[in-house]
Design a protein around this motif. Structure first.
Motif, PDB file in Angstrom:
ATOM      1  N   THR A 115     -37.058  29.148  24.886  1.00  0.00           N
ATOM      2  CA  THR A 115     -37.398  30.151  23.879  1.00  0.00           C
ATOM      3  C   THR A 115     -36.191  30.645  23.095  1.00  0.00           C
ATOM      4  OG1 THR A 115     -37.274  31.853  25.598  1.00  0.00           O
ATOM      5  CG2 THR A 115     -39.438  30.899  25.133  1.00  0.00           C
ATOM      6  N   SER A 116     -35.018  30.554  23.679  1.00  0.00           N
ATOM      7  CA  SER A 116     -33.792  30.885  22.955  1.00  0.00           C
ATOM      8  C   SER A 116     -32.638  30.156  23.616  1.00  0.00           C
ATOM      9  CB  SER A 116     -33.522  32.396  22.944  1.00  0.00           C
ATOM     10  OG  SER A 116     -33.278  32.877  24.254  1.00  0.00           O
ATOM     11  N   ALA A 117     -31.590  29.909  22.846  1.00  0.00           N
ATOM     12  CA  ALA A 117     -30.452  29.164  23.380  1.00  0.00           C
ATOM     13  C   ALA A 117     -29.202  29.503  22.585  1.00  0.00           C
ATOM     14  CB  ALA A 117     -30.723  27.665  23.329  1.00  0.00           C
ATOM     15  N   GLU A 118     -28.117  29.691  23.316  1.00  0.00           N
ATOM     16  CA  GLU A 118     -26.794  29.837  22.706  1.00  0.00           C
ATOM     17  C   GLU A 118     -25.926  28.699  23.210  1.00  0.00           C
ATOM     18  OE1 GLU A 118     -25.108  33.638  23.476  1.00  0.00           O
ATOM     19  OE2 GLU A 118     -26.927  34.738  22.892  1.00  0.00           O
ATOM     20  N   MET A 119     -25.455  27.866  22.304  1.00  0.00           N
ATOM     21  CA  MET A 119     -24.657  26.703  22.680  1.00  0.00           C
ATOM     22  C   MET A 119     -23.421  26.643  21.792  1.00  0.00           C
ATOM     23  SD  MET A 119     -27.982  24.233  23.108  1.00  0.00           S
ATOM     24  CE  MET A 119     -28.783  25.183  21.810  1.00  0.00           C
ATOM     25  N   ARG A 120     -22.314  26.190  22.370  1.00  0.00           N
ATOM     26  CA  ARG A 120     -21.072  26.167  21.612  1.00  0.00           C
ATOM     27  C   ARG A 120     -20.103  25.158  22.208  1.00  0.00           C
ATOM     28  NH1 ARG A 120     -17.836  31.728  23.249  1.00  0.00           N
ATOM     29  NH2 ARG A 120     -17.647  31.302  25.493  1.00  0.00           N
TER      30      ARG A 120
ATOM     31  N   PRO B 177     -31.119  24.699  33.988  1.00  0.00           N
ATOM     32  CA  PRO B 177     -30.324  25.868  34.394  1.00  0.00           C
ATOM     33  C   PRO B 177     -30.199  26.887  33.272  1.00  0.00           C
ATOM     34  CG  PRO B 177     -28.891  24.000  33.940  1.00  0.00           C
ATOM     35  CD  PRO B 177     -30.304  23.475  33.889  1.00  0.00           C
ATOM     36  N   ALA B 178     -30.011  28.155  33.658  1.00  0.00           N
ATOM     37  CA  ALA B 178     -29.842  29.219  32.668  1.00  0.00           C
ATOM     38  C   ALA B 178     -28.482  29.140  31.989  1.00  0.00           C
ATOM     39  CB  ALA B 178     -30.022  30.582  33.325  1.00  0.00           C
ATOM     40  N   THR B 179     -27.487  28.636  32.703  1.00  0.00           N
ATOM     41  CA  THR B 179     -26.160  28.441  32.118  1.00  0.00           C
ATOM     42  C   THR B 179     -25.650  27.066  32.497  1.00  0.00           C
ATOM     43  OG1 THR B 179     -25.038  29.420  34.026  1.00  0.00           O
ATOM     44  CG2 THR B 179     -25.618  30.895  32.204  1.00  0.00           C
ATOM     45  N   LEU B 180     -24.842  26.523  31.624  1.00  0.00           N
ATOM     46  CA  LEU B 180     -24.291  25.188  31.849  1.00  0.00           C
ATOM     47  C   LEU B 180     -22.961  25.101  31.119  1.00  0.00           C
ATOM     48  CD1 LEU B 180     -24.759  22.161  32.778  1.00  0.00           C
ATOM     49  CD2 LEU B 180     -25.717  21.788  30.493  1.00  0.00           C
ATOM     50  N   GLY B 181     -21.980  24.481  31.727  1.00  0.00           N
ATOM     51  CA  GLY B 181     -20.702  24.300  31.065  1.00  0.00           C
ATOM     52  C   GLY B 181     -19.895  23.197  31.717  1.00  0.00           C
TER      53      GLY B 181
ATOM     54  N   ALA C  64     -23.531  26.398  27.414  1.00  0.00           N
ATOM     55  CA  ALA C  64     -24.888  26.728  26.981  1.00  0.00           C
ATOM     56  C   ALA C  64     -25.455  27.860  27.821  1.00  0.00           C
ATOM     57  CB  ALA C  64     -25.789  25.505  27.081  1.00  0.00           C
ATOM     58  N   LYS C  65     -26.158  28.767  27.162  1.00  0.00           N
ATOM     59  CA  LYS C  65     -26.975  29.783  27.823  1.00  0.00           C
ATOM     60  C   LYS C  65     -28.405  29.593  27.343  1.00  0.00           C
ATOM     61  CE  LYS C  65     -23.322  33.299  28.171  1.00  0.00           C
ATOM     62  NZ  LYS C  65     -22.912  34.697  27.796  1.00  0.00           N
ATOM     63  N   LEU C  66     -29.321  29.364  28.279  1.00  0.00           N
ATOM     64  CA  LEU C  66     -30.673  28.948  27.922  1.00  0.00           C
ATOM     65  C   LEU C  66     -31.700  29.893  28.538  1.00  0.00           C
ATOM     66  CD1 LEU C  66     -30.132  25.171  28.769  1.00  0.00           C
ATOM     67  CD2 LEU C  66     -29.885  26.247  26.526  1.00  0.00           C
ATOM     68  N   THR C  67     -32.678  30.264  27.750  1.00  0.00           N
ATOM     69  CA  THR C  67     -33.789  31.071  28.239  1.00  0.00           C
ATOM     70  C   THR C  67     -35.064  30.228  28.167  1.00  0.00           C
ATOM     71  OG1 THR C  67     -32.761  33.096  27.408  1.00  0.00           O
ATOM     72  CG2 THR C  67     -35.109  33.197  27.934  1.00  0.00           C
ATOM     73  N   THR C  68     -35.743  30.109  29.278  1.00  0.00           N
ATOM     74  CA  THR C  68     -36.957  29.294  29.326  1.00  0.00           C
ATOM     75  C   THR C  68     -38.143  30.142  29.765  1.00  0.00           C
ATOM     76  OG1 THR C  68     -36.541  28.599  31.607  1.00  0.00           O
ATOM     77  CG2 THR C  68     -35.690  27.183  29.859  1.00  0.00           C
ATOM     78  N   SER C  69     -39.314  29.670  29.439  1.00  0.00           N
ATOM     79  CA  SER C  69     -40.550  30.299  29.903  1.00  0.00           C
ATOM     80  C   SER C  69     -41.529  29.207  30.297  1.00  0.00           C
ATOM     81  CB  SER C  69     -41.164  31.187  28.817  1.00  0.00           C
ATOM     82  OG  SER C  69     -41.599  30.405  27.718  1.00  0.00           O
TER      83      SER C  69
END
Length: 503
Positions: free
Chosen positions: A86-91, A117-121, A255-260
């Motif tokens: 539903t939302s994602a911040e990636m860089r 995963p909610a966070t990944l790096g 990455a910070k990921l929000t899933t539903s």
């Protein structure tokens, strides 16, 4: 509705198509109504989809079809399970700590999964096409604990998606970023993505395992910044099918990921036109098209409603128009009229029917599927999926040639179009099935129109009634379809699979 009424009137008034016949006008009106804004793009399980189901059910009833769904109704309920990002911040973070964002759905799209995963790096390594040979030769140990960046070639002779995933997983990578094959010009990748969702039948495990991301080719420069390599050179080499060098990237992907997740149901329709020959009562001919579309998604040119006019409202309209023409008057064989759901989510409605048939599956004689049809230019030839595989395709070829429409095999098999429509599950099940595509000659005006539609309108909000359709071509295809159904429904012999060469 006005948004679609005006283009409809313009189409009907266009000088080149000044007098479409009454049947074509009726078909076009059904198409406009089913793909109007009121249907909200018909995303599976949505309120707009439910309104579309109500509409087509009324069409079926008005045409005097009999219910052939569940519990004496026209409807079949398909239980589904969705995972969505539903939302994602990636860089990409450079060694000096500066960061460049990657825009969700525009530069990069995560593949939704139940265990995403909610966070990944991690550090990144570009590993060419990521074939087992490339990974094993030099990149295997170097990928351990890193994020693999792979070029996702769609050409024969390079690793496909499953092979890439297997190779980088075996090498110990922690995630996979796949760069679009921007050189695959027969069907170029399109951005933005409408959304990031995965849907399956309820109870079926959704994609899981190594986190995966689809990456816009235009974002490759951001991923490899500081490496001393040129993204344009890599994309050019890949487009020319050249070998690619593997190398570590100086940046770190985060990455910070929000899933539903949700469970829901979506309905599809099955109507019956009984046959007239008792000897053929157990030989159903199924006419199918998918009623679902994309619904609302990421805006393109300010428009967020993906109407799905040619994909595939027009051809649900056409099977309904055939039913209306018959008004309960049957052919020798019984006909099933199916408006499938969740095709856009993985052919899920047709697959569900095969697992839960509403008539005995062994009495299904053949399937005529309508999808991938784009009446944009004069109908001179059709690509026929099923050609050489079953006698229903032979019948289609004979009918087309009798109307002076050429029949061709699929000249672009690398696009895998045969497996992307609702006829494919039936083919897999050993049931004779056919599907059609408007064919064109290479480097012709027809090819230009076809490619332009795929770039600008396919799975886009622009697939609406503003599409400049060739109504003469639409009329010619509709006439072919009516005659094919009549011929197949009255044929003395039941459709059967063709013997394989050498048997």
């Amino acid at each position: 509705m006005m948004r679609h009424l005006l283009p409809l009137l313009a189409l009907l008034a266009a000088p080149a198509f000044a007098k479409p016949d009454a049947d074509t006008r009726a078909w076009l009106a059904r198409t406009a109504e089913l793909s109007s804004d009121a249907m909200e793009g018909r995303d599976a399980g949505s309120p707009g989809h439910a309104r579309a189901i109500d509409l087509v059910e009324r069409w079926f009833k008005d045409a005097r079809l009999q219910p052939a769904g569940e519990d004496g109704s026209f409807r079949q309920t398909v239980p589904l399970h969705e995972v969505a990002v539903t939302s994602a911040e990636m860089r990409v973070v450079a060694p000096d700590g500066s960061a460049v964002p990657l825009k969700f759905l525009h530069d990069i799209t995560p593949r939704p999964a139940t265990d995403l995963p909610a966070t990944l790096g991690g550090a990144m390594r570009f590993a060419g096409y990521c074939s087992a040979k490339e990974i094993g030769a030099e990149a295997g140990p170097a990928l351990q604990g890193k994020i693999a960046v792979c070029f996702g070639s769609r050409r024969t002779g390079r690793a496909n998606g499953a092979e890439r995933l297997a190779a980088v997983t075996a090498a110990g990578a922690i995630a996979l970023l796949t760069i679009d094959d921007v050189g695959f010009l027969v069907e170029p990748p399109r951005w933005p993505d409408a959304y990031a969702r995965s849907v399956a039948h309820d109870g079926v495990t959704l994609p899981s395992g190594l986190p995966q991301f689809r990456v816009n080719g235009a974002a490759l420069a951001t991923l490899i910044a500081g490496s001393g390599r040129l993204a344009a050179a890599i994309l050019t080499d890949a487009g020319l099918h050249r070998d690619l060098e593997s190398f570590d990237l100086p940046g770190r992907f985060e990455a910070k990921l929000t899933t539903s997740q949700r469970k829901f149901t979506s309905q599809q329709l099955i109507g019956l036109l009984p046959g007239t020959d008792p000897a053929k009562a157990g030989e159903y001919l199924l006419l199918g098209a998918h009623i679902d579309g994309y619904g609302f998604g990421e805006p393109v040119n300010g428009d967020a409603l993906y109407n799905g006019t040619l994909d595939d409202a027009a051809y649900v309209a056409l099977i309904s128009q055939l039913a209306a023409r018959r008004k309960g008057k049957g052919f020798a064989r019984p006909l099933l009229f199916a408006a499938w759901t969740a095709e856009e989510k993985g052919l899920l409605g047709a697959r569900w029917w095969l697992q839960h048939p509403t008539v005995p599956k062994d009495q299904l004689a053949g399937v005529i599927n309508l999808d991938q049809l784009r009446p944009l230019f004069p109908l001179k030839a059709l690509t026929l999926h099923g050609l050489g595989q079953n006698t229903l395709a032979d019948t289609a070829k004979a009918v087309a040639e009798g109307l002076k429409i050429g029949i061709r095999p699929d000249l672009e098999p690398e696009r895998n179009l045969i497996r992307r429509v609702d006829s494919w599950p039936f083919m897999e099940a050993g049931i004779p099935a056919v599907n059609f595509i408007f064919a064109f000659n290479p480097r012709s005006q027809e090819e230009r129109l076809y490619r332009d539609w795929y770039v600008r309108r396919y799975h886009r909000p622009q697939d609406d009634m503003t599409t400049p359709m060739d109504l003469d071509a639409a009329q010619d295809f509709n006439r072919f379809f009516y005659l094919l159904v009549e011929t197949a429904a009255h044929a003395p012999e039941t459709p059967r699979l063709s013997p394989k060469p050498g048997t």
